[in-house]
Design a protein around this motif. Sequence first.
Motif, PDB file in Angstrom:
ATOM      1  N   ARG A  70       0.845  -1.187   0.000  1.00  0.00           N
ATOM      2  CA  ARG A  70       0.000   0.000   0.000  1.00  0.00           C
ATOM      3  C   ARG A  70       0.882   1.239   0.000  1.00  0.00           C
ATOM      4  N   LYS A  71       0.380   2.310  -0.615  1.00  0.00           N
ATOM      5  CA  LYS A  71       1.167   3.530  -0.758  1.00  0.00           C
ATOM      6  C   LYS A  71       1.532   4.113   0.609  1.00  0.00           C
ATOM      7  N   LYS A  72       2.774   4.555   0.708  1.00  0.00           N
ATOM      8  CA  LYS A  72       3.309   5.251   1.894  1.00  0.00           C
ATOM      9  C   LYS A  72       3.390   4.372   3.131  1.00  0.00           C
ATOM     10  N   LEU A  73       3.162   3.057   2.981  1.00  0.00           N
ATOM     11  CA  LEU A  73       3.258   2.154   4.120  1.00  0.00           C
ATOM     12  C   LEU A  73       4.335   1.108   3.856  1.00  0.00           C
ATOM     13  N   SER A  74       5.137   0.836   4.863  1.00  0.00           N
ATOM     14  CA  SER A  74       6.245  -0.107   4.728  1.00  0.00           C
ATOM     15  C   SER A  74       6.271  -1.043   5.929  1.00  0.00           C
ATOM     16  N   THR A  75       7.216  -1.982   5.910  1.00  0.00           N
ATOM     17  CA  THR A  75       7.370  -2.886   7.049  1.00  0.00           C
ATOM     18  C   THR A  75       7.723  -2.101   8.312  1.00  0.00           C
ATOM     19  N   ASN A  76       8.510  -1.031   8.170  1.00  0.00           N
ATOM     20  CA  ASN A  76       8.872  -0.234   9.346  1.00  0.00           C
ATOM     21  C   ASN A  76       7.649   0.379  10.008  1.00  0.00           C
ATOM     22  N   HIS A  77       6.667   0.795   9.224  1.00  0.00           N
ATOM     23  CA  HIS A  77       5.458   1.369   9.806  1.00  0.00           C
ATOM     24  C   HIS A  77       4.699   0.318  10.628  1.00  0.00           C
ATOM     25  N   GLN A  78       4.589  -0.893  10.096  1.00  0.00           N
ATOM     26  CA  GLN A  78       3.896  -1.931  10.854  1.00  0.00           C
ATOM     27  C   GLN A  78       4.690  -2.322  12.095  1.00  0.00           C
ATOM     28  N   LEU A  79       6.003  -2.373  11.976  1.00  0.00           N
ATOM     29  CA  LEU A  79       6.835  -2.720  13.130  1.00  0.00           C
ATOM     30  C   LEU A  79       6.747  -1.656  14.221  1.00  0.00           C
ATOM     31  N   VAL A  80       6.702  -0.385  13.830  1.00  0.00           N
ATOM     32  CA  VAL A  80       6.548   0.686  14.817  1.00  0.00           C
ATOM     33  C   VAL A  80       5.220   0.538  15.537  1.00  0.00           C
ATOM     34  N   SER A 377      15.390   8.432  11.830  1.00  0.00           N
ATOM     35  CA  SER A 377      14.199   8.379  12.677  1.00  0.00           C
ATOM     36  C   SER A 377      13.408   9.681  12.598  1.00  0.00           C
ATOM     37  N   THR A 378      14.118  10.805  12.601  1.00  0.00           N
ATOM     38  CA  THR A 378      13.433  12.096  12.513  1.00  0.00           C
ATOM     39  C   THR A 378      12.679  12.226  11.198  1.00  0.00           C
ATOM     40  N   ARG A 379      13.340  11.838  10.116  1.00  0.00           N
ATOM     41  CA  ARG A 379      12.686  11.909   8.805  1.00  0.00           C
ATOM     42  C   ARG A 379      11.488  10.962   8.742  1.00  0.00           C
ATOM     43  N   PHE A 380      11.628   9.777   9.316  1.00  0.00           N
ATOM     44  CA  PHE A 380      10.564   8.773   9.289  1.00  0.00           C
ATOM     45  C   PHE A 380       9.344   9.233  10.086  1.00  0.00           C
ATOM     46  N   PHE A 381       9.561   9.670  11.328  1.00  0.00           N
ATOM     47  CA  PHE A 381       8.431  10.019  12.192  1.00  0.00           C
ATOM     48  C   PHE A 381       7.791  11.348  11.798  1.00  0.00           C
ATOM     49  N   ASN A 382       8.549  12.226  11.170  1.00  0.00           N
ATOM     50  CA  ASN A 382       7.952  13.485  10.712  1.00  0.00           C
ATOM     51  C   ASN A 382       6.991  13.274   9.550  1.00  0.00           C
ATOM     52  N   LYS A 383       7.135  12.150   8.839  1.00  0.00           N
ATOM     53  CA  LYS A 383       6.249  11.869   7.704  1.00  0.00           C
ATOM     54  C   LYS A 383       4.980  11.136   8.129  1.00  0.00           C
ATOM     55  N   ILE A 384       4.980  10.545   9.324  1.00  0.00           N
ATOM     56  CA  ILE A 384       3.825   9.749   9.754  1.00  0.00           C
ATOM     57  C   ILE A 384       2.531  10.566   9.803  1.00  0.00           C
ATOM     58  N   PRO A 385       2.533  11.827  10.294  1.00  0.00           N
ATOM     59  CA  PRO A 385       1.264  12.578  10.298  1.00  0.00           C
ATOM     60  C   PRO A 385       0.639  12.765   8.927  1.00  0.00           C
ATOM     61  N   GLN A 386       1.445  12.630   7.858  1.00  0.00           N
ATOM     62  CA  GLN A 386       0.914  12.799   6.507  1.00  0.00           C
ATOM     63  C   GLN A 386       0.227  11.533   5.992  1.00  0.00           C
ATOM     64  N   ILE A 387       0.336  10.417   6.736  1.00  0.00           N
ATOM     65  CA  ILE A 387      -0.272   9.155   6.329  1.00  0.00           C
ATOM     66  C   ILE A 387      -1.680   9.088   6.904  1.00  0.00           C
ATOM     67  N   SER A 388      -2.632   8.730   6.077  1.00  0.00           N
ATOM     68  CA  SER A 388      -4.044   8.778   6.480  1.00  0.00           C
ATOM     69  C   SER A 388      -4.466   7.614   7.361  1.00  0.00           C
ATOM     70  N   GLU A 390      -5.268   5.662  10.354  1.00  0.00           N
ATOM     71  CA  GLU A 390      -5.466   6.111  11.739  1.00  0.00           C
ATOM     72  C   GLU A 390      -4.715   5.257  12.747  1.00  0.00           C
ATOM     73  N   LEU A 391      -4.333   4.031  12.383  1.00  0.00           N
ATOM     74  CA  LEU A 391      -3.627   3.164  13.325  1.00  0.00           C
ATOM     75  C   LEU A 391      -2.203   3.642  13.595  1.00  0.00           C
ATOM     76  N   LEU A 392      -1.693   4.519  12.735  1.00  0.00           N
ATOM     77  CA  LEU A 392      -0.338   5.040  12.933  1.00  0.00           C
ATOM     78  C   LEU A 392      -0.322   6.314  13.763  1.00  0.00           C
ATOM     79  N   GLN A 393      -1.476   6.862  14.053  1.00  0.00           N
ATOM     80  CA  GLN A 393      -1.531   8.091  14.844  1.00  0.00           C
ATOM     81  C   GLN A 393      -1.427   7.727  16.325  1.00  0.00           C
ATOM     82  N   ILE A 394      -0.198   7.468  16.739  1.00  0.00           N
ATOM     83  CA  ILE A 394       0.061   6.998  18.098  1.00  0.00           C
ATOM     84  C   ILE A 394      -0.015   8.177  19.060  1.00  0.00           C
TER      85      ILE A 394
END
Length: 436
Positions: A70-80, A377-388, A390-394
């Motif tokens: 899926r767009k903008k989602l990777s294994t790192n996002h699921q692992l986080v 990590s800074t680059r990765f987590f700064n992009k998370i708010p741009q992902i729609s 809702e499960l990533l909005q920790i």
Amino acid sequence: MQNCYFPNCWKTAVVVPIPKPNSDLSLPQNYRPISLLSCLSKVFESVLLRRLNQFLDDNNIIISEQFGFRKKLSTNHQLVRVTELIHDGFEKSETTGALFLDIAKAFDKIWHDGLLLKLMRLGVSAQLIKILRSYLTSRNFQVRINHIISSPRPILSGCAQGNLLSPTLFNIYVNDIPKTRSCHLAIFADDTAILTKHKDPHTIITRLQHYISQLQLWLTDWKIKVNPNKCTCLLFSKKHYIPPLPNLDIFGQPVPRLYEYKYLELHLDPKLSFNIHITNAIQKATIVSTQLSSLVARWSTLPIKHKLLLYKAIIRPVLMYGSQVWGSTSLMNIKKLQVFQNKQLMHIVNAPWYVRRKVIHDDLKIEPISEFIKKTSTRFFNKIPQISNELLQIPAYDPALPSSRKRPRTAMDAVFVNFPQVKRLRTSPTPSNLGV
């Protein structure tokens, strides 16, 4: 497209069996069948995939728990997401139970009629369904081993591993997997984890077994098989002692409980220390470095800038995979990674042992391991708010709390020792420039 027809000459696949790592190669099931297909068929597939994805996105059909392909989602996002759920349990003095499922031949066992039925239920256009039916039926394959090709055999189920459409069709096929309030699903393609949290470990086993009873009905209805002996149960807890617990049961077979599991290529342990993962990452990076030794060794005549490029593009990604998740690990683990990088850079520039590591890093303009973790990590987590999703909005947490100091996002502000002392390092004058 107008005739809703997928040409038969594009339906023949040449299958090349690729051995699975660390498995008995005398058994046929330990090979992954990769299909080589017509280039023209992939052009047509790309057109179909674009239309199918547009329909799925416009109607928000794929469940939020599915992160694969899926767009903008990777294994790192699921692992986080998974590690944050576990850390949240640590903060509340809860134990987190995780059941990791192993689906047998996931792509090869998709029931064609069942898939078409699900597409109809989702409201996919009749034209696209007819094309996909033509695409799925009357397919055949030939196996190639050492330039010898077998006679054609029909494909009665599944989607070839190599097709552009296969991952999306698989996501649609498993999209109605059962969900319960007490359990969290974490899916990346066919890698599935079910997690639940509670202070009482027995309650965790009860919840997971209750979910398994629902899952078994769904698996049977849609002709999906799991390997119970390859499924795993793992308990994450800060407690020093967990009483003996009954085993989970899938289709009458017990699920083994382990103390370490590799999920999406990240080794998870009960306390999320990542000690095992760091050790394995260094071993893998050492093997890759050995394979490239003729290019990056001290005696290699390759220019330094090209050696450095090989390190950054091939060796370091193996070493640092998942650093956004494990970046807040112990200083000892960071030092191990830094020592490995120091050795690699010394080989690249052919520096004598007495040259300071900081000098090598400065001349090569490469950051220490700790700075690299902070930057990624800074680059990765700064992009998370741009992902729609809702499960990533920790929700926010206090990094000052002892239980929060090892959570993934704290790697953005962590302070590490960049250059660990080496016993042979002397204080004698060192050259300030390596001629890079």
